[in-house]
Design a protein around this motif. Sequence first.
Motif, PDB file in Angstrom:
ATOM      1  N   ASP A  22      14.520  -3.061  -1.433  1.00 38.99           N
ATOM      2  CA  ASP A  22      13.609  -4.130  -1.802  1.00 38.99           C
ATOM      3  C   ASP A  22      12.605  -4.398  -0.682  1.00 38.99           C
ATOM      4  O   ASP A  22      11.431  -4.689  -0.955  1.00 38.99           O
ATOM      5  CB  ASP A  22      14.377  -5.411  -2.139  1.00 38.99           C
ATOM      6  N   PHE A  23      13.045  -4.277   0.551  1.00 33.50           N
ATOM      7  CA  PHE A  23      12.125  -4.428   1.683  1.00 33.50           C
ATOM      8  C   PHE A  23      10.991  -3.404   1.581  1.00 33.50           C
ATOM      9  O   PHE A  23       9.812  -3.736   1.717  1.00 33.50           O
ATOM     10  CB  PHE A  23      12.875  -4.252   2.999  1.00 33.50           C
ATOM     11  N   GLU A  24      11.346  -2.151   1.315  1.00 37.06           N
ATOM     12  CA  GLU A  24      10.338  -1.099   1.232  1.00 37.06           C
ATOM     13  C   GLU A  24       9.397  -1.320   0.053  1.00 37.06           C
ATOM     14  O   GLU A  24       8.190  -1.029   0.137  1.00 37.06           O
ATOM     15  CB  GLU A  24      11.012   0.273   1.114  1.00 37.06           C
ATOM     16  N   ALA A  25       9.944  -1.835  -1.056  1.00 37.08           N
ATOM     17  CA  ALA A  25       9.113  -2.086  -2.236  1.00 37.08           C
ATOM     18  C   ALA A  25       8.109  -3.206  -1.960  1.00 37.08           C
ATOM     19  O   ALA A  25       6.934  -3.106  -2.326  1.00 37.08           O
ATOM     20  CB  ALA A  25       9.987  -2.435  -3.434  1.00 37.08           C
ATOM     21  N   VAL A  26       8.563  -4.277  -1.311  1.00 38.58           N
ATOM     22  CA  VAL A  26       7.654  -5.377  -0.971  1.00 38.58           C
ATOM     23  C   VAL A  26       6.576  -4.881  -0.001  1.00 38.58           C
ATOM     24  O   VAL A  26       5.390  -5.204  -0.149  1.00 38.58           O
ATOM     25  CB  VAL A  26       8.429  -6.560  -0.361  1.00 38.58           C
ATOM     26  N   LYS A  27       6.987  -4.083   0.960  1.00 37.96           N
ATOM     27  CA  LYS A  27       6.032  -3.522   1.923  1.00 37.96           C
ATOM     28  C   LYS A  27       4.983  -2.665   1.207  1.00 37.96           C
ATOM     29  O   LYS A  27       3.783  -2.747   1.508  1.00 37.96           O
ATOM     30  CB  LYS A  27       6.780  -2.682   2.962  1.00 37.96           C
ATOM     31  N   ALA A  28       5.421  -1.854   0.251  1.00 34.36           N
ATOM     32  CA  ALA A  28       4.497  -0.993  -0.496  1.00 34.36           C
ATOM     33  C   ALA A  28       3.506  -1.828  -1.304  1.00 34.36           C
ATOM     34  O   ALA A  28       2.321  -1.493  -1.394  1.00 34.36           O
ATOM     35  CB  ALA A  28       5.277  -0.059  -1.414  1.00 34.36           C
ATOM     36  N   VAL A  29       3.988  -2.914  -1.918  1.00 35.15           N
ATOM     37  CA  VAL A  29       3.089  -3.805  -2.664  1.00 35.15           C
ATOM     38  C   VAL A  29       2.067  -4.415  -1.716  1.00 35.15           C
ATOM     39  O   VAL A  29       0.874  -4.493  -2.033  1.00 35.15           O
ATOM     40  CB  VAL A  29       3.891  -4.907  -3.392  1.00 35.15           C
ATOM     41  N   ALA A  30       2.514  -4.841  -0.542  1.00 31.39           N
ATOM     42  CA  ALA A  30       1.600  -5.434   0.439  1.00 31.39           C
ATOM     43  C   ALA A  30       0.529  -4.433   0.862  1.00 31.39           C
ATOM     44  O   ALA A  30      -0.658  -4.775   0.960  1.00 31.39           O
ATOM     45  CB  ALA A  30       2.386  -5.925   1.648  1.00 31.39           C
ATOM     46  N   GLU A  31       0.945  -3.187   1.079  1.00 30.89           N
ATOM     47  CA  GLU A  31       0.004  -2.164   1.552  1.00 30.89           C
ATOM     48  C   GLU A  31      -0.954  -1.703   0.457  1.00 30.89           C
ATOM     49  O   GLU A  31      -2.163  -1.529   0.700  1.00 30.89           O
ATOM     50  CB  GLU A  31       0.787  -0.947   2.071  1.00 30.89           C
ATOM     51  N   LYS A  32      -0.437  -1.499  -0.754  1.00 31.26           N
ATOM     52  CA  LYS A  32      -1.224  -0.855  -1.805  1.00 31.26           C
ATOM     53  C   LYS A  32      -1.921  -1.834  -2.747  1.00 31.26           C
ATOM     54  O   LYS A  32      -2.942  -1.489  -3.351  1.00 31.26           O
ATOM     55  CB  LYS A  32      -0.331   0.094  -2.611  1.00 31.26           C
ATOM     56  N   VAL A  33      -1.372  -3.022  -2.877  1.00 24.64           N
ATOM     57  CA  VAL A  33      -1.951  -4.005  -3.798  1.00 24.64           C
ATOM     58  C   VAL A  33      -2.611  -5.156  -3.033  1.00 24.64           C
ATOM     59  O   VAL A  33      -3.640  -5.674  -3.452  1.00 24.64           O
ATOM     60  CB  VAL A  33      -0.879  -4.556  -4.763  1.00 24.64           C
ATOM     61  N   GLY A  34      -2.022  -5.511  -1.907  1.00 23.60           N
ATOM     62  CA  GLY A  34      -2.561  -6.612  -1.120  1.00 23.60           C
ATOM     63  C   GLY A  34      -3.609  -6.179  -0.118  1.00 23.60           C
ATOM     64  O   GLY A  34      -3.851  -6.886   0.865  1.00 23.60           O
ATOM     65  N   ASN A  35      -4.224  -5.029  -0.363  1.00 25.91           N
ATOM     66  CA  ASN A  35      -5.190  -4.485   0.604  1.00 25.91           C
ATOM     67  C   ASN A  35      -6.587  -5.059   0.441  1.00 25.91           C
ATOM     68  O   ASN A  35      -7.524  -4.628   1.080  1.00 25.91           O
ATOM     69  CB  ASN A  35      -5.237  -2.951   0.511  1.00 25.91           C
ATOM     70  N   THR A  36      -6.734  -6.031  -0.455  1.00 23.67           N
ATOM     71  CA  THR A  36      -7.986  -6.787  -0.552  1.00 23.67           C
ATOM     72  C   THR A  36      -7.646  -8.263  -0.467  1.00 23.67           C
ATOM     73  O   THR A  36      -6.564  -8.695  -0.902  1.00 23.67           O
ATOM     74  CB  THR A  36      -8.721  -6.509  -1.880  1.00 23.67           C
ATOM     75  N   GLY A  37      -8.548  -9.037   0.068  1.00 22.48           N
ATOM     76  CA  GLY A  37      -8.246 -10.426   0.381  1.00 22.48           C
ATOM     77  C   GLY A  37      -8.261 -11.382  -0.784  1.00 22.48           C
ATOM     78  O   GLY A  37      -8.028 -12.578  -0.603  1.00 22.48           O
ATOM     79  N   ASP A  38      -8.512 -10.874  -2.021  1.00 21.20           N
ATOM     80  CA  ASP A  38      -8.600 -11.783  -3.155  1.00 21.20           C
ATOM     81  C   ASP A  38      -7.244 -12.072  -3.790  1.00 21.20           C
ATOM     82  O   ASP A  38      -7.160 -12.797  -4.777  1.00 21.20           O
ATOM     83  CB  ASP A  38      -9.554 -11.230  -4.210  1.00 21.20           C
ATOM     84  N   ILE A  39      -6.175 -11.525  -3.256  1.00 20.63           N
ATOM     85  CA  ILE A  39      -4.841 -11.800  -3.787  1.00 20.63           C
ATOM     86  C   ILE A  39      -3.871 -11.984  -2.623  1.00 20.63           C
ATOM     87  O   ILE A  39      -3.978 -11.307  -1.598  1.00 20.63           O
ATOM     88  CB  ILE A  39      -4.373 -10.673  -4.731  1.00 20.63           C
ATOM     89  N   MET A  40      -2.953 -12.908  -2.772  1.00 21.36           N
ATOM     90  CA  MET A  40      -1.971 -13.193  -1.730  1.00 21.36           C
ATOM     91  C   MET A  40      -0.650 -12.529  -2.100  1.00 21.36           C
ATOM     92  O   MET A  40      -0.235 -12.559  -3.265  1.00 21.36           O
ATOM     93  CB  MET A  40      -1.790 -14.711  -1.606  1.00 21.36           C
ATOM     94  N   ILE A  41       0.004 -11.933  -1.113  1.00 23.27           N
ATOM     95  CA  ILE A  41       1.301 -11.292  -1.328  1.00 23.27           C
ATOM     96  C   ILE A  41       2.355 -12.069  -0.538  1.00 23.27           C
ATOM     97  O   ILE A  41       2.177 -12.348   0.657  1.00 23.27           O
ATOM     98  CB  ILE A  41       1.301  -9.822  -0.865  1.00 23.27           C
TER      99      ILE A  41
END
Length: 529
Positions: free
Chosen positions: A54-73
Amino acid sequence: MSRKIWVFDTTLRDGEQVPGAKLNLYEKVEIAQQLKKLGVDIIEAGFPASSQGDFEAVKAVAEKVGNTGDIMITALARAVQSDIDSVYNAVKYAENPMIHMVLGTSDIHVEKKFSKSKDQILQIGVDAVKYAKSLLPQVQYSTEDASRSDFEYLWKTIEAVMRAGATMINVPDTVGYAEPEQWGEMIAKLNYRMKNLDDSVLLSVHCHNDLGMATANSLAAIKNGADKVECTINGIGERAGNAALEEVVMAMKTRGDIYDIYTGINTKEIMNTSRLVSSFMGLDVQVNKAITGDNAFAHSSGIHQDGLLKSRDAYEIVHPEDVGLDDMELVLTARSGRHAVKNALSKLGFKDFSEEEFEGIFEGFLKLADSKKEVYNHDLYVIVENYYEKTEKNNPNSQCYSDQFYEINDLQIVSNSSFPSASVKVSKGTEVFRTSAVGSGPIDALYSAIAEVTQIPVKLVEYNISSVSRGQEALGKVKIIVEHEGEKYIAKAADTDILKASAMAYINAINSIVVAKINPVVIGEKATV
């Protein structure tokens, strides 16, 4: 001026707590990408301290989806340093990360769960916020079981963590105990005190559905000053689930006269998101579920169908196009009236009937509907042709094409671990075809055999089985979505034999494609996914 309501989606955390709904890293990222497309403000991507996966999955979401400032992870932590560290190290890769922590405030949690005094619990929360604040500027504090907490102690906790640096305060109805009127009054009191203390801190609610009031409680909170609502797609979550994002958002949008608020949600992505979550998690959406259920925009009552055909607003307060569907669905059953059947026939090009002819065709429709439960467009072609053959009248629509449709006559399935195989007997008009095929499983073999007969290439996009009755003779309902030449088609069938139902559903999908080729403007049985 309308105020904005922040939408916090916890499908990937609270939603994933449903037994059997565990997602892998790829699936979490895919759903997160779709949530971003949907327009949520905050994605809670998981509980990193629970496992390395789950740690790795959250990290992947942060890196791949949260890479623009219009959404908070964000991700969840208990109010302990090790959990907070896990969240920080997972979400720090996002451009706009947040630490979310939770600690109980009710007497039941303080005394029975933690076996500590209220002052001790309050200090643990303050210390945790101060530590989280040293890592990231955005920190949310959740007062677990707030709806059963002593109000003054709840406020004392909120005041203390706000002074410690919390930027969002989430007030959960953790066990679905709240009642809308009382809940709304409590939120109003908290909102007044919080805005007087620091009006930059957002007030949030997280409502569970144990008594079926999660959506109502969320809306009551919004009316009384809540700035943010926590939801899940399809209302999934622990026990009876959470407030359903699609219900809360569409209620606010539809009743703008009451709420005078707005969100950043692109409602046209609601159905896409619902189906993706349902598919990946293996959780069927209740057919009569508001907004995202199969029947939410389907009408089978003759009275309703007649009213809708005269004026959409007679029975429709939300337009299906607003949530990503092509149109409402008028399901032809034995309950359908003449207006609905005439409308369906007209869409197929059958318009020049005398009153006597239509009554004869309608009689044939009712007979088929009584035996088949649901009548498809291709069935209407056959009904029309059968009527004119039976009465020996000249058919004004001479080309009925009924001999182009397929029917499953018989099938035999062999299921084993080595060579699953299927043999089918399929007819098309007066032609009869027999063939066999092997596959990776019995359904694959069955569909391969039918595909060999029809020679219509399709890709199976979705396959679902559900029970529609109980006992040994239970009806199994099969719903499939197939893709052909860039278009998606949906089909259903029910039978006590789920393999037969599977074959019937596939044949119905094939026949829908045939109808579309005969009459390209007919889209009633195309899927919107």
